[in-house]
Design an enzyme around this catalytic site. Structure first.
Site, mmCIF file in Angstrom:
data_model
loop_
_atom_site.group_PDB
_atom_site.id
_atom_site.type_symbol
_atom_site.label_atom_id
_atom_site.label_comp_id
_atom_site.label_asym_id
_atom_site.label_seq_id
_atom_site.Cartn_x
_atom_site.Cartn_y
_atom_site.Cartn_z
ATOM 1 N N GLU A 7 47.259 25.402 33.734
ATOM 2 C CA GLU A 7 48.346 24.588 33.199
ATOM 3 C C GLU A 7 48.969 25.231 31.962
ATOM 4 O O GLU A 7 49.261 24.560 30.966
ATOM 5 C CB GLU A 7 47.861 23.164 32.913
ATOM 6 C CG GLU A 7 47.314 22.459 34.150
ATOM 7 C CD GLU A 7 46.961 20.988 33.919
ATOM 8 O OE1 GLU A 7 47.015 20.536 32.750
ATOM 9 O OE2 GLU A 7 46.636 20.294 34.898
ATOM 10 N N GLU B 89 43.425 20.809 41.929
ATOM 11 C CA GLU B 89 42.600 19.741 41.367
ATOM 12 C C GLU B 89 43.122 18.398 41.829
ATOM 13 O O GLU B 89 44.341 18.155 41.806
ATOM 14 C CB GLU B 89 42.636 19.742 39.824
ATOM 15 C CG GLU B 89 41.920 20.878 39.153
ATOM 16 C CD GLU B 89 41.977 20.753 37.626
ATOM 17 O OE1 GLU B 89 42.373 19.662 37.142
ATOM 18 O OE2 GLU B 89 41.638 21.725 36.941
#
Length: 466
Positions: free
Chosen positions: A140, A287
């Protein structure tokens, strides 16, 4: 970061409200199915697990790998490239994705030599004995460490060039995971687009993924979408529960019907790529998951909801029905996560995303009936409920009283003079009562909790009475 940033749902809230106003908007193990895919690639969708290591008393790598094999887990993702774990995975059929931590991006993105050294040390030294299938570069980065964003693509390209030099670029793919918040206006999916302030980075990145046949990695958490849009997003939509047509989410532009939040998030990524003229990159959900415990501000972080979400997620992937936009393409997913990471900082939910505790006992049993069994399920259905270590006697006594009283567990055998009275202590008596209740309830989700003092095991607790 290992969860969706909170900013994404606030951006989605207005659009969700508009959409819903316009239109009622997995041990004959399950994963053995996935292992039938060709070793050279993973063309069949699979379910993998993320392995975080912020766990107290985590067992050694060799024991970890034995555990993975016993559970028939065939795909794992590491948040680093731990050499001991990689060495322990050698000779197994477990496919592993390794990661470059964010704090290494500067060195790798600034030096081809450093990138080549990283590949030599973490890939070449282990492959093919260890089946490394991918390299996840950063986590991220665009949203959590934007100052490193200009280094992201150079780092990826340098690592790729090092793979080319080792002739491993066709076997091992390189990508980077993104938070869901990089996609703006995700509902309805047809109106989604990548944050335009990131276009100068995103477009060349997507072109690289297209050229190399690598996936777009996205961290998608319907849990956060639901939590930040309660009253707009029904819980059933987030949990993959069966819906009546009136409760399905409908995209007013495409008239596509969405029966769950995850499919809508995946299609939002496809529409966002299409807006940049990229149509040949698949989405990999790097995820996703649901916490089993939270504080007072997270009442939906429960064992029942976590069990429901992950069980239905597994079945959804196995169904191979794709998404409404791309029914021909089912995204593979990595469940977040294998273990409860009890060393993570608050809130409480941060340490409670795992399917298992660090000692390998399951947090709950997944329910994937009709599809074999998976992970926390025991293939012989021999599971039991016992007292967790470290619980004080007063708390245990209260739980024991409830189990033998309102819970109607059969506690006759732990009465004075009976067979299981000894050892005469509250821990052994409570384990007996807890298991009696658990078995009586058909091992249903949530029946081995007792306000957090019980845990599921595959070891028969009656042995402790012998």
């Amino acid at each position: 970061m290992r969860k969706q940033s909170s900013s994404s749902s606030s951006m989605a809230s207005t659009k969700l409200t508009l959409l819903l106003t316009i239109s009622a908007f997995i041990f004959s193990p399950l994963l053995s199915t996935f292992s039938q895919a060709k070793s050279s690639d993973d063309r069949e969708p699979y379910v993998g697990v993320n392995i975080g290591t912020d766990v107290s008393k985590l067992l050694p790598p060799a024991d970890l790998v034995s555990f993975l094999q016993a559970q028939k887990i065939t795909h794992v993702r590491l948040y680093d490239a731990d050499p001991d774990i990689l060495s322990s995975l050698a000779g197994t059929k477990i496919r592993v994705m390794i990661s470059v931590p964010n704090n290494q991006l500067l060195a790798i993105g600034s030096s081809n030599t450093t990138a080549a050294s990283w590949i030599d040390r973490n890939v070449v030294a282990h492959y093919p004995e260890t089946l490394i299938t991918g390299v996840s570069v950063g986590d991220e980065v665009l949203t959590t460490v934007p100052s490193s964003a200009p280094l992201l693509l150079p780092a990826i390209q340098s690592l790729y060039n090092a793979l080319v030099s080792s002739n491993l670029h066709t076997q091992i793919k390189i990508s980077t995971p993104h938070a869901a918040s990089v996609i703006l206006d995700p509902f309805p999916p047809s109106q989604a687009f990548f944050n335009q302030s990131l276009t100068q980075i995103f477009l060349p990145l997507l072109q690289f993924l297209s050229k190399t046949g690598s996936p777009l990695m996205m961290n998608f958490y319907p849990y956060y979408v639901f939590m930040q849009n309660k009253g707009v997003v029904p819980l059933d939509n987030a949990l993959f529960k069966p819906l009546t047509p009136s409760k399905e989410m409908v995209d007013p532009n495409t008239l596509l019907h969405y029966t769950n939040v995850l499919d809508a998030m995946v299609d939002a990524a496809y529409f966002s790529m299409k807006n940049l003229n990229i149509t040949d990159v698949v989405v990999l959900v790097s995820e996703t998951g649901w916490p089993s415990k939270g504080d007072s501000k997270e009442p939906y972080a429960t064992i029942d909801n976590a069990d429901t979400y992950n069980s239905n997620l597994i079945k959804h992937v196995l169904d191979r029905s794709g998404t409404p936009l791309h029914p021909e393409t089912t995204s593979s997913v990595y469940i977040y996560e294998l273990f409860n990471e009890d060393l993570r900082s608050p809130p409480v939910s941060e340490g409670n995303w795992g399917l298992f505790y660090g000692n390998f006992t399951p947090v709950y049993l997944l329910h994937v009936s009709g599809s074999g069994t998976f992970l926390a399920n025991d293939s012989t259905n021999q599971t039991y409920c016992i007292v967790m270590d470290g619980v004080d006697s007063r708390t245990l006594q209260a739980a024991l009283d409830w189990a033998c009283g309102p819970g109607r567990a059969n506690c006759s055998e732990i009465q004075p003079g009976e067979e299981c009275y000894y050892p005469n202590n509250v821990k052994n008596h409570a384990s007996y009562a807890f298991d009696s209740y658990y078995q009586k309830e058909g091992k249903a989700a949530g029946s081995c909790d007792f306000k957090g003092v019980a845990t599921i095991t595959t070891t028969d607790p009656s042995k402790s009475f012998l």
